[in-house]
Scaffold this motif. Structure first.
Motif, short mmCIF file in Angstrom:
data_model
loop_
_atom_site.label_atom_id
_atom_site.label_comp_id
_atom_site.label_asym_id
_atom_site.label_seq_id
_atom_site.Cartn_x
_atom_site.Cartn_y
_atom_site.Cartn_z
N GLN A 86 0.82 -1.21 0.00
CA GLN A 86 0.00 0.00 0.00
C GLN A 86 0.86 1.26 0.00
N ASP A 87 2.04 1.21 0.64
CA ASP A 87 2.99 2.32 0.52
C ASP A 87 3.44 2.48 -0.94
N GLU A 88 3.69 1.34 -1.59
CA GLU A 88 4.15 1.37 -2.97
C GLU A 88 3.08 1.92 -3.91
N ILE A 89 1.81 1.65 -3.63
CA ILE A 89 0.72 2.19 -4.45
C ILE A 89 0.78 3.72 -4.45
N LYS A 90 0.93 4.29 -3.26
CA LYS A 90 1.03 5.75 -3.14
C LYS A 90 2.25 6.27 -3.91
N ASP A 91 3.40 5.62 -3.72
CA ASP A 91 4.62 6.06 -4.40
C ASP A 91 4.48 5.93 -5.92
N ALA A 92 3.85 4.84 -6.37
CA ALA A 92 3.71 4.61 -7.81
C ALA A 92 2.82 5.66 -8.46
N PHE A 93 1.73 6.02 -7.80
CA PHE A 93 0.85 7.06 -8.34
C PHE A 93 1.58 8.39 -8.39
N GLU A 94 2.31 8.70 -7.33
CA GLU A 94 3.01 9.98 -7.30
C GLU A 94 4.11 10.04 -8.36
N ALA A 95 4.68 8.89 -8.70
CA ALA A 95 5.78 8.86 -9.65
C ALA A 95 5.32 8.88 -11.11
#
Length: 495
Positions: free
Chosen positions: A146-155
């Motif tokens: 779920q942390d990666e989901i946030k990072d992926a969207f921001e990236a």
């Protein structure tokens, strides 16, 4: 920008290549059972014509056969020959059949020319690990995911401060590639762009390479492979996988570091030749194909469905709020307490299954069923899953999209809790297959999709452009794919 999906190239590739496919049955020695009907007619000319028709009209052919012969045996002509559709009453007979007699890998290898593209694997390492380790550690895995989901969207997702056009297939493929890679090997893999590109391109080149090499006679394929750029490129994808995975494996060996990800568990559970680091890297690349492109299709279809039925946005957002913690994450129990999201995912899957046929097998020798019926050797069998999902005896008013159909089923009928879930695998719901070879990663995929949709719904409004409707799903042989040209407008929500 390179297209990050297999779909456009697969569907809009060389038309002549697709036509050549229609004339190549899977086996020159296939024997048809005379008493079993064939969709479209049993004379040679009709069969030849309907093999070609199946490429872009397989859905209606399967629905016709299932309805006309009431769920009993029927053949459907296809690019792999005449596939025998099996009544679901025989699933118990076949689900534990010996692999050397009823081969569940062969159809995939033959369809995607695995001898040349390397797609498909007979290794049991990854399904063993997914069943025994991943599925038992989902709660621990889903927090960093779920942390990666946030990072992926921001990236990778546009800012969307105002309404912004987004190609959904491309963005979902990129995001799911990162999120799945976090499960594969933590942030070391998910933030390695060379690995991400290789894992996505492997599927693209594998599909496209398979279509090109099918145009050649068998005797020429060993030579033709050297002249097909996509097949030549596959070796580079393996090198990228090795470059990403092997140093991570070596570092963990040196430090004794433990991790809760697929690569660590595979290294722990590997036996004999499975322990070779190049083998582990290669298996990870093959797993990425299954995990990324299938898991990207589901949220894409669901976004299309929600934009065409915006009345469901608010009930889903209300549900997400009830299961989200102060950190915005969904807990282990929270994922189990999302009946509305689970239901609309399953209804979207019912209307847009990734595969029209599941439980596909190649019967390698005459195989007798419990009632004495014999399936001839060299027969490709399967179950017409999509046609079954439109059976009014099983699903009242089946052509109506009822987002909360399965939530109501769980509430109204005792004992239906498991059967009505997105991950369910039973004769009435076979999108994930059935029996011991049912997709072992479906539990992670379900949580991954829920978490991605929860992030999207909490952070973005979405709609179609004025005057546009839901992009029509595209049919290619047995695949039913989200439209790769579909564009949705997104706007960041001000929470």
């Amino acid at each position: 920008m390179r297209c990050y999906s297999v779909f456009p190239r697969l569907l809009f590739g060389n038309k002549c290549g697709q036509l050549n496919l229609g004339c190549q049955p899977v086996s020159k020695h296939q024997r048809l059972v005379p008493s079993i009907p064939i969709v479209g007619g049993s004379d040679k000319e009709s069969i030849k014509k309907n093999r070609l028709r199946f490429i872009h009209d397989g859905k209606s052919m399967l629905e016709e056969g299932y309805k006309k012969w009431c769920g009993n045996f029927f053949y459907v002509p296809s690019v792999l020959g005449e596939r025998l559709m099996i009544p679901v009453k025989y699933l118990e007979d076949l689900k534990t059949a010996p692999i050397d007699k009823v081969d569940f890998v062969a159809t995939f290898i033959e369809m995607f020319e695995g001898k040349y593209t390397t797609m498909g694997s007979r290794s049991t390492l990854h399904p063993r690990v997914v069943k025994a380790q991943l599925n038992h550690n989902l709660a621990a895995v889903m927090s960093p995911v779920q942390d990666e989901i946030k990072d992926a969207f921001e990236a990778s997702f546009p800012l969307c401060d105002d309404w912004t056009e987004v190609n959904v297939v491309e963005q979902m493929t990129q995001i799911v590639a990162r999120v799945s890679s976090c499960m594969f090997g933590g942030t070391t893999l998910s933030q390695n762009q060379e690995w991400i590109n290789a894992s996505i391109a492997f599927a693209i080149d594998g599909f496209h390479g398979a279509q090109k090499i099918k145009k050649f006679p068998e005797m020429l394929k060993p030579i033709a492979k050297y002249f097909i750029p996509e097949i030549r490129a596959i070796d580079n994808h393996y090198k990228a996988a090795e470059k990403a995975a092997i140093p991570l494996l070596q570092q963990r060996e040196r430090t004794g570091e433990k991790a809760q990800d697929l690569l660590y568990w595979m290294a722990e559970q590997a036996k004999g030749s499975e322990q070779e680091k190049k083998f582990l890297a290669g298996i990870l690349l093959k797993v990425s194909f299954a995990a990324i492109h299938t898991s990207a299709a589901a949220p894409t279809q669901l976004i299309y469905d929600l934009c065409s039925m915006p009345e469901y946005f608010q009930p889903l957002r209300d549900e997400i709020r009830t299961v989200s913690g102060e950190d915005g994450k969904i807990s282990k129990m929270g994922f189990l307490q999302m009946p509305k999201m689970d239901s609309i995912m399953k209804e979207s899957q019912r209307f847009n299954p990734l595969l029209l046929i599941t439980f596909e097998r190649v019967v390698t020798e005459d195989y007798k069923l419990s009632d004495g019926f014999v399936i001839p050797a060299n027969t490709t069998i399967g179950v017409p899953t999509q046609a079954i999902s439109m059976d009014p005896k099983l699903y009242p008013n089946p052509t109506k999209f009822d987002a909360f159909r399965f939530e109501k089923l769980r509430n109204e009928k005792s004992g239906q809790e498991g059967k009505a879930q997105y991950v369910a695998s039973n004769p009435e719901s076979m999108a994930f297959g059935y029996g011991r070879h049912a997709c072992p990663g479906r539990f992670f995929a379900a949580n991954e999709i829920k978490a991605i949709m929860a992030y999207l719904l909490q952070n973005y409004d979405m709609k179609f452009k004025d005057g546009e409707g839901r992009p029509e799903s595209l049919l290619f042989e047995t695949q039913f794919l989200p439209n790769p040209t579909g564009v949705v407008l997104f706007k960041r929500r001000k929470n």
